[in-house]
Design a protein around this motif. Structure first.
Motif, short mmCIF file in Angstrom:
data_model
loop_
_atom_site.label_atom_id
_atom_site.label_comp_id
_atom_site.label_asym_id
_atom_site.label_seq_id
_atom_site.Cartn_x
_atom_site.Cartn_y
_atom_site.Cartn_z
N ASN A 142 5.60 -55.79 18.54
CA ASN A 142 4.42 -56.58 18.91
C ASN A 142 4.12 -56.52 20.41
O ASN A 142 3.60 -57.47 20.99
CB ASN A 142 4.59 -58.04 18.44
CG ASN A 142 3.28 -58.78 18.34
OD1 ASN A 142 2.23 -58.17 18.04
ND2 ASN A 142 3.30 -60.07 18.62
N PRO A 247 11.12 -73.89 25.25
CA PRO A 247 10.08 -72.98 24.78
C PRO A 247 9.91 -71.81 25.74
O PRO A 247 9.96 -72.01 26.96
CB PRO A 247 8.81 -73.84 24.77
CG PRO A 247 9.31 -75.24 24.79
CD PRO A 247 10.64 -75.24 25.47
N TYR A 249 8.46 -67.31 25.99
CA TYR A 249 7.62 -66.31 25.35
C TYR A 249 8.29 -64.95 25.28
O TYR A 249 8.70 -64.37 26.29
CB TYR A 249 6.30 -66.18 26.13
CG TYR A 249 5.44 -65.07 25.61
CD1 TYR A 249 4.89 -65.13 24.32
CD2 TYR A 249 5.18 -63.94 26.38
CE1 TYR A 249 4.11 -64.09 23.83
CE2 TYR A 249 4.39 -62.90 25.90
CZ TYR A 249 3.87 -62.99 24.62
OH TYR A 249 3.10 -61.97 24.13
N PRO A 251 7.13 -61.46 22.91
CA PRO A 251 6.06 -61.09 21.98
C PRO A 251 6.52 -60.94 20.53
O PRO A 251 5.72 -61.06 19.61
CB PRO A 251 5.57 -59.74 22.53
CG PRO A 251 6.02 -59.69 23.93
CD PRO A 251 7.26 -60.51 24.02
N GLU A 254 7.97 -65.99 17.41
CA GLU A 254 7.04 -67.11 17.51
C GLU A 254 7.49 -68.21 16.55
O GLU A 254 7.52 -67.97 15.35
CB GLU A 254 5.62 -66.65 17.17
CG GLU A 254 4.58 -67.74 17.19
CD GLU A 254 4.47 -68.45 18.54
OE1 GLU A 254 4.70 -67.82 19.59
OE2 GLU A 254 4.22 -69.66 18.53
N PRO A 255 7.91 -69.38 16.98
CA PRO A 255 8.07 -69.74 18.38
C PRO A 255 9.28 -69.03 19.02
O PRO A 255 10.20 -68.66 18.32
CB PRO A 255 8.30 -71.26 18.33
CG PRO A 255 8.90 -71.50 16.98
CD PRO A 255 8.30 -70.47 16.08
N GLY A 256 9.21 -68.93 20.36
CA GLY A 256 10.32 -68.31 21.09
C GLY A 256 10.99 -69.34 21.98
O GLY A 256 10.39 -70.36 22.35
N GLY A 288 14.27 -66.67 18.90
CA GLY A 288 13.04 -67.18 18.29
C GLY A 288 12.92 -66.74 16.84
O GLY A 288 13.78 -66.04 16.31
N HIS A 291 8.32 -62.69 14.61
CA HIS A 291 6.85 -62.76 14.59
C HIS A 291 6.32 -62.04 13.34
O HIS A 291 6.82 -60.95 13.00
CB HIS A 291 6.31 -62.08 15.85
CG HIS A 291 4.89 -62.42 16.13
ND1 HIS A 291 3.84 -61.97 15.36
CD2 HIS A 291 4.34 -63.20 17.10
CE1 HIS A 291 2.71 -62.43 15.84
NE2 HIS A 291 2.98 -63.20 16.90
#
Ligand code: PHE
Length: 341
Positions: A142, A247, A249, A251, A254-256, A288, A291
């Motif tokens: 991603n 929390p 990020y 890619p 999600e959530p990471g 996480g 995704h």
């Protein structure tokens, strides 16, 4: 010749012996069937009974003495011969020189420890190549071509390679390789080297080690991720260690989250603590929930399957565990440093 003179004569020849063959001819000269002692004994016949007894016992004790001396010398020659064959003039009865045993590099030890810990939880070990495709390292995770997340990785590309292969920047591409080959449910970890074009300093290296984790199944939830990592952290850093999920990020999740552990040195916020810099927490790993776009890239149905992933740096764990402040020590291979572990 009387016996005391004969003894002197023998002793002086005996002293000069340097070789087994000389010893053997001396033996023959004195003790042989036609030797000196034999002829002395034969000559006894001509003496009176009294003289016969006296001289007979003198000859006898000289004979015993000569036998003993020659036999001792023979043993010496034989030992010397064996030592020559063994190629060493050392005393073979001395205790052996102790062997110096090798030991594992601290990075290897921590890697093995983490692998064992996850094996106990039913994870199997997967491996992927260090030279990866752009697709496995970024695309399928991603991170499309123009995605700003690619800037986070300073990547080594293989020069003039038409396929644009690269040195993997993380162990996450092993997630993609595994999911393309296996059907869920599964739990896997993937240890290995990763490469980033970093300026090398006390906390950065252009080559380092990660362990990736991936669990895919039905109804896998964030609480599974939390429970698994909390337990792993306690096993690695002690039962009293607490984990914090912040929390963050990445890619491909999600959530990471970024996962911190409570400071193993000050065990709480101590303003002057050199390890946590007064925050009470040490940043440890990224994690996480997988995704949906990653599942789509490997043709898994995101409505059917859920999963979590995590990636941890082995050097970082070793530095915290052993209180090492400079990562470069791991690669310089000074024995003074390495022999402490
Ligand atoms: N691959 C990420 C990194 O190297 C770590 C990570 C792995 C984060 C898996 C989330 C899930 O920074």
């Amino acid at each position: 010749m009387d016996v005391p003179d004969l003894k002197k004569k023998f002793d002086s020849s005996f002293k000069k012996i340097t070789h087994l063959s000389e010893l053997e001819s001396l033996e023959k000269e004195y003790l042989g069937g036609k030797g000196i002692l034999k002829s002395l004994i034969l000559n006894l016949k001509t003496l009176s009974l009294e003289e016969k007894q006296k001289k007979g016992s003198e000859i006898n004790s000289l004979k015993v003495e000569i036998e003993e001396k020659l036999s001792q010398k023979r043993t010496d020659f034989e030992t010397l011969e064996i030592e020559k064959k063994l190629g060493s003039p050392e005393d073979s009865s001395l205790p052996a020189v102790p062997l110096s045993l090798g030991r594992f590099h601290p990075i290897t030890s921590i890697l093995e420890e983490v692998i064992d810990l996850f094996r106990e939880l039913g994870f199997h070990v997967a491996r992927g190549p260090e030279i990866e495709s752009d697709e496995n390292n970024f695309g399928a995770l991603n991170i499309p071509k123009d995605h700003p997340a690619r800037d986070m990785h300073d990547t080594f590309y293989i020069k003039d390679d038409p396929e644009k292969k690269l040195l993997r920047t993380h162990t996450s591409p092993v997630q993609i390789r595994l999911m393309r080959e296996e059907k869920p449910p599964f739990r896997m970890i993937a240890p290995g080297k990763v490469f980033r074009h970093e300026a090398i300093d006390s906390t950065h290296s252009s080559v380092f080690h990660q362990i990736e984790g991936l669990v895919v199944g039905e109804n896998i939830s964030f609480s599974d991720l939390k429970g698994t990592l909390e337990m792993a952290n306690q096993k690695l850093f002690g039962a009293s260690v607490r984990s914090r999920f912040r929390p963050s990020y990445f890619p491909f999740v999600e959530p990471g989250a970024e996962v911190d552990i409570s400071c193993t040195l000050c065990k709480g916020p101590a303003p002057a603590c050199p390890v946590c810099k007064g925050s009470g927490w040490i940043e440890l790993l990224g994690a996480g929930m997988v995704h949906p776009n990653v599942f789509k890239a490997v043709h898994y149905d995101p409505k059917l399957w859920t999963g979590f992933a995590f990636g941890m740096g082995i050097e970082r764990i070793a530095m915290i565990r052993y209180g090492i402040e400079d990562m470069r020590l791991f690669y310089e291979n000074h024995l003074d440093f390495l022999s402490q572990f």
